[in-house]
Design a protein around this motif. Structure first.
Motif, PDB file in Angstrom:
ATOM      1  N   ALA A  77      -2.961  -3.450   3.036  1.00  0.00           N
ATOM      2  CA  ALA A  77      -3.856  -4.605   2.948  1.00  0.00           C
ATOM      3  C   ALA A  77      -5.037  -4.455   3.905  1.00  0.00           C
ATOM      4  N   GLY A  78      -4.795  -3.909   5.088  1.00  0.00           N
ATOM      5  CA  GLY A  78      -5.880  -3.713   6.054  1.00  0.00           C
ATOM      6  C   GLY A  78      -6.916  -2.715   5.566  1.00  0.00           C
ATOM      7  N   VAL A  79      -6.440  -1.575   5.061  1.00  0.00           N
ATOM      8  CA  VAL A  79      -7.364  -0.575   4.516  1.00  0.00           C
ATOM      9  C   VAL A  79      -8.092  -1.159   3.307  1.00  0.00           C
ATOM     10  N   GLY A  80      -7.356  -1.860   2.450  1.00  0.00           N
ATOM     11  CA  GLY A  80      -7.976  -2.471   1.272  1.00  0.00           C
ATOM     12  C   GLY A  80      -9.020  -3.506   1.638  1.00  0.00           C
ATOM     13  N   ALA A  81      -8.706  -4.354   2.601  1.00  0.00           N
ATOM     14  CA  ALA A  81      -9.661  -5.374   3.039  1.00  0.00           C
ATOM     15  C   ALA A  81     -10.914  -4.725   3.633  1.00  0.00           C
ATOM     16  N   HIS A  82     -10.720  -3.665   4.406  1.00  0.00           N
ATOM     17  CA  HIS A  82     -11.867  -2.964   4.988  1.00  0.00           C
ATOM     18  C   HIS A  82     -12.743  -2.355   3.895  1.00  0.00           C
ATOM     19  N   MET A  83     -12.116  -1.735   2.900  1.00  0.00           N
ATOM     20  CA  MET A  83     -12.881  -1.144   1.799  1.00  0.00           C
ATOM     21  C   MET A  83     -13.657  -2.224   1.036  1.00  0.00           C
ATOM     22  N   ALA A  84     -12.983  -3.322   0.709  1.00  0.00           N
ATOM     23  CA  ALA A  84     -13.635  -4.396  -0.042  1.00  0.00           C
ATOM     24  C   ALA A  84     -14.768  -5.013   0.779  1.00  0.00           C
ATOM     25  N   TRP A  85     -14.515  -5.253   2.053  1.00  0.00           N
ATOM     26  CA  TRP A  85     -15.539  -5.831   2.921  1.00  0.00           C
ATOM     27  C   TRP A  85     -16.745  -4.908   3.024  1.00  0.00           C
ATOM     28  N   HIS A  86     -16.486  -3.626   3.202  1.00  0.00           N
ATOM     29  CA  HIS A  86     -17.570  -2.642   3.301  1.00  0.00           C
ATOM     30  C   HIS A  86     -18.389  -2.636   2.015  1.00  0.00           C
ATOM     31  N   GLY A  87     -17.722  -2.674   0.880  1.00  0.00           N
ATOM     32  CA  GLY A  87     -18.432  -2.707  -0.391  1.00  0.00           C
ATOM     33  C   GLY A  87     -19.232  -3.980  -0.580  1.00  0.00           C
ATOM     34  N   LEU A 171      -9.435  -4.129  -3.302  1.00  0.00           N
ATOM     35  CA  LEU A 171      -8.609  -5.215  -3.838  1.00  0.00           C
ATOM     36  C   LEU A 171      -7.305  -4.682  -4.434  1.00  0.00           C
ATOM     37  N   ALA A 172      -7.357  -3.515  -5.060  1.00  0.00           N
ATOM     38  CA  ALA A 172      -6.140  -2.912  -5.621  1.00  0.00           C
ATOM     39  C   ALA A 172      -5.164  -2.525  -4.520  1.00  0.00           C
ATOM     40  N   LEU A 173      -5.658  -2.011  -3.398  1.00  0.00           N
ATOM     41  CA  LEU A 173      -4.768  -1.678  -2.277  1.00  0.00           C
ATOM     42  C   LEU A 173      -4.096  -2.924  -1.720  1.00  0.00           C
ATOM     43  N   ILE A 174      -4.840  -4.001  -1.603  1.00  0.00           N
ATOM     44  CA  ILE A 174      -4.248  -5.260  -1.134  1.00  0.00           C
ATOM     45  C   ILE A 174      -3.138  -5.692  -2.088  1.00  0.00           C
ATOM     46  N   ALA A 175      -3.379  -5.568  -3.387  1.00  0.00           N
ATOM     47  CA  ALA A 175      -2.370  -5.946  -4.383  1.00  0.00           C
ATOM     48  C   ALA A 175      -1.122  -5.066  -4.278  1.00  0.00           C
ATOM     49  N   ILE A 176      -1.292  -3.778  -4.086  1.00  0.00           N
ATOM     50  CA  ILE A 176      -0.140  -2.876  -3.952  1.00  0.00           C
ATOM     51  C   ILE A 176       0.658  -3.223  -2.702  1.00  0.00           C
ATOM     52  N   GLY A 177      -0.029  -3.450  -1.584  1.00  0.00           N
ATOM     53  CA  GLY A 177       0.661  -3.845  -0.354  1.00  0.00           C
ATOM     54  C   GLY A 177       1.432  -5.134  -0.518  1.00  0.00           C
ATOM     55  N   THR A 178       0.841  -6.099  -1.204  1.00  0.00           N
ATOM     56  CA  THR A 178       1.505  -7.377  -1.458  1.00  0.00           C
ATOM     57  C   THR A 178       2.725  -7.180  -2.352  1.00  0.00           C
TER      58      THR A 178
END
Length: 190
Positions: A77-87, A171-178
């Motif tokens: 979720a952290g990596v996913g949030a960082h990627m989404a935020w950066h984008g 967003l997909a990484l956050i979903a996988i983590g969840t």
């Protein structure tokens, strides 16, 4: 991990490399051979980094086994949030075209920079007992395909398109983590 989750993970891990490849392709118009070479470089590095992270995670897995699903969730979720935020933060920015340095060393530097998140994800995967070799191969092949295509279409679609791919990947990484957390906590029926 299901084949669908592996496919989503592979796509997610490849989006930042794709965005970088689109940017490189937008800066100069490579032919097929250089695009394939760049794709191969991204493949090798992107496939190695989750294995390295997974290896490091195995060292700590026994110590944190009771909380492994939480660690996997936080990392993904952290990596996913960082990627989404950066984008999101950069999707409307109009940046002047920076000169893209050619050669193997700058290419490796870009590939390493875009694969750091794959190492963090690899650490998280060590805690949930997955076959890292299958996942690394899938991530590598997906990255090869997307970066090669990104280089070839970069001049046509511009660097802005890559940012949307980065947002979706995050967003997909956050979903996988969840999903991992929900499965381990028993929140899902089954």
């Amino acid at each position: 991990m299901t084949p669908g989750a592996i496919a989503i993970l592979s796509l997610s891990m490849s989006t930042d490399a794709f965005a970088a490849a689109v940017g490189r392709g937008a800066a100069h118009r490579p032919s097929l051979a250089p695009a394939l070479r760049d794709g191969l470089t991204f493949w090798i590095i992107e496939a190695m980094t989750p294995v390295i992270g997974w290896s490091l995670g195995l060292i700590a897995a026994e110590v944190v086994q009771q909380y492994d699903h939480w660690i996997a969730f936080v990392l993904l979720a952290g990596v996913g949030a960082h990627m989404a935020w950066h984008g999101l933060a950069n999707r409307h920015a109009v940046q002047p075209a920076a000169p893209v340095r050619r050669g193997l060393i700058p290419l490796i530097a870009v590939a390493l920079g875009t694969s750091i998140d794959a190492a963090a994800v690899g650490v998280g995967l060590a805690f949930i007992g997955v076959n890292i070799w299958v996942i690394a191969l899938c991530i590598g092949l997906t990255t090869f395909t997307l970066t090669t295509l990104g280089m070839l279409i970069g001049a046509r679609v511009g660097a802005r398109f890559g940012k949307y791919a980065e947002i979706l990947g995050g967003l997909a990484l956050i979903a996988i983590g969840t999903l991992i957390l929900a499965e381990h906590m028993g929140w899902m029926g089954g």
